[in-house]
Write a protein that holds these residues in place. Structure first.
Motif, PDB file in Angstrom:
ATOM      1  N   ARG A   5       9.253  -0.876 -12.551  1.00 32.43           N
ATOM      2  CA  ARG A   5       7.880  -0.976 -12.061  1.00 32.43           C
ATOM      3  C   ARG A   5       7.749  -1.905 -10.862  1.00 32.43           C
ATOM      4  NH1 ARG A   5       3.219   0.533 -15.480  1.00 32.43           N
ATOM      5  NH2 ARG A   5       2.366  -0.289 -13.576  1.00 32.43           N
ATOM      6  N   GLU A   6       8.841  -2.592 -10.494  1.00 34.85           N
ATOM      7  CA  GLU A   6       8.790  -3.478  -9.326  1.00 34.85           C
ATOM      8  C   GLU A   6       8.491  -2.705  -8.048  1.00 34.85           C
ATOM      9  OE1 GLU A   6      12.569  -5.438  -9.355  1.00 34.85           O
ATOM     10  OE2 GLU A   6      11.997  -6.830 -10.944  1.00 34.85           O
ATOM     11  N   MET A   7       8.737  -1.394  -8.061  1.00 32.34           N
ATOM     12  CA  MET A   7       8.456  -0.575  -6.877  1.00 32.34           C
ATOM     13  C   MET A   7       6.974  -0.590  -6.521  1.00 32.34           C
ATOM     14  SD  MET A   7      11.157   0.745  -5.515  1.00 32.34           S
ATOM     15  CE  MET A   7      10.546   2.088  -4.537  1.00 32.34           C
ATOM     16  N   ALA A   8       6.113  -0.876  -7.483  1.00 32.05           N
ATOM     17  CA  ALA A   8       4.676  -0.922  -7.225  1.00 32.05           C
ATOM     18  C   ALA A   8       4.290  -2.185  -6.440  1.00 32.05           C
ATOM     19  CB  ALA A   8       3.907  -0.865  -8.539  1.00 32.05           C
ATOM     20  N   HIS A   9       5.194  -3.175  -6.354  1.00 30.01           N
ATOM     21  CA  HIS A   9       4.877  -4.448  -5.700  1.00 30.01           C
ATOM     22  C   HIS A   9       5.859  -4.731  -4.562  1.00 30.01           C
ATOM     23  CE1 HIS A   9       2.001  -5.288  -8.844  1.00 30.01           C
ATOM     24  NE2 HIS A   9       2.929  -4.958  -9.733  1.00 30.01           N
ATOM     25  N   LYS A  10       5.831  -3.867  -3.558  1.00 33.18           N
ATOM     26  CA  LYS A  10       6.741  -4.026  -2.420  1.00 33.18           C
ATOM     27  C   LYS A  10       6.430  -5.268  -1.604  1.00 33.18           C
ATOM     28  CE  LYS A  10       7.705   0.866  -2.181  1.00 33.18           C
ATOM     29  NZ  LYS A  10       7.560   2.098  -1.476  1.00 33.18           N
ATOM     30  N   GLU A  11       5.202  -5.749  -1.692  1.00 33.58           N
ATOM     31  CA  GLU A  11       4.831  -6.953  -0.930  1.00 33.58           C
ATOM     32  C   GLU A  11       5.598  -8.187  -1.427  1.00 33.58           C
ATOM     33  OE1 GLU A  11       2.108  -6.689  -4.419  1.00 33.58           O
ATOM     34  OE2 GLU A  11       2.668  -5.265  -2.860  1.00 33.58           O
TER      35      GLU A  11
END
Length: 151
Positions: free
Chosen positions: A108-114
């Motif tokens: 789910r880290e892909m949702a937080h590219k920032e």
């Protein structure tokens, strides 16, 4: 014909040149076959080959080929672990190598590219002014990657 010490001996027949080389106890080597008349030189062939080999060896030692090293880390890296990675990157840069830094996103880290962008910027700041970033950090699949080299 050129003598053993580099002096010009003038134009002579091939038989005379061979005799002169035999008298000197060295070899007769053709330098330029296309010239009219052909240019030959009296040299010790073994010594000449040895000097050429040594010269190539010195040239090879001076030219350091830089390698591309790769460092991978995740988004949830701890502060001390990050400092160790930065120290290792600086060692690679001091050796003259380029370093490709890959920040790996899992699940789910892909949702937080920032967060990945923030980590990349933090790493660039920690590397200091001596490191030059080659291009901005880019996403490729699940990885955010960028390259760094010594200034």
């Amino acid at each position: 014909m050129i003598g053993a010490n580099g002096e010009q001996l003038g134009i002579m027949s091939s038989r005379d040149a061979q005799l002169a080389a035999r008298d000197a106890g060295v070899d007769l080597v053709e330098i330029s076959a296309g010239a009219n008349p052909p240019v030959v030189k009296i040299i010790d062939w073994g010594k000449y080959q040895y000097q050429k080999m040594k010269e190539q060896s010195r040239a090879k030692k001076k030219s350091k080929s830089s390698e591309l090293k790769q460092i991978r880390l995740g988004l949830k890296i701890g502060e001390n672990d990050l400092n160790i990675k930065i120290r290792k990157i600086k060692e690679f840069l001091d050796d003259g190598d380029r370093v490709k830094i890959m920040i790996v996103f899992r699940g789910r880290e892909m949702a937080h590219k920032e967060i990945g962008d923030d980590l990349a910027n933090k790493m660039i700041d920690l590397l200091g002014p001596d490191a030059v970033v080659e291009g901005k950090p880019q996403m490729s699949g699940r990885n955010l990657s960028f390259s760094v080299r010594r200034k």
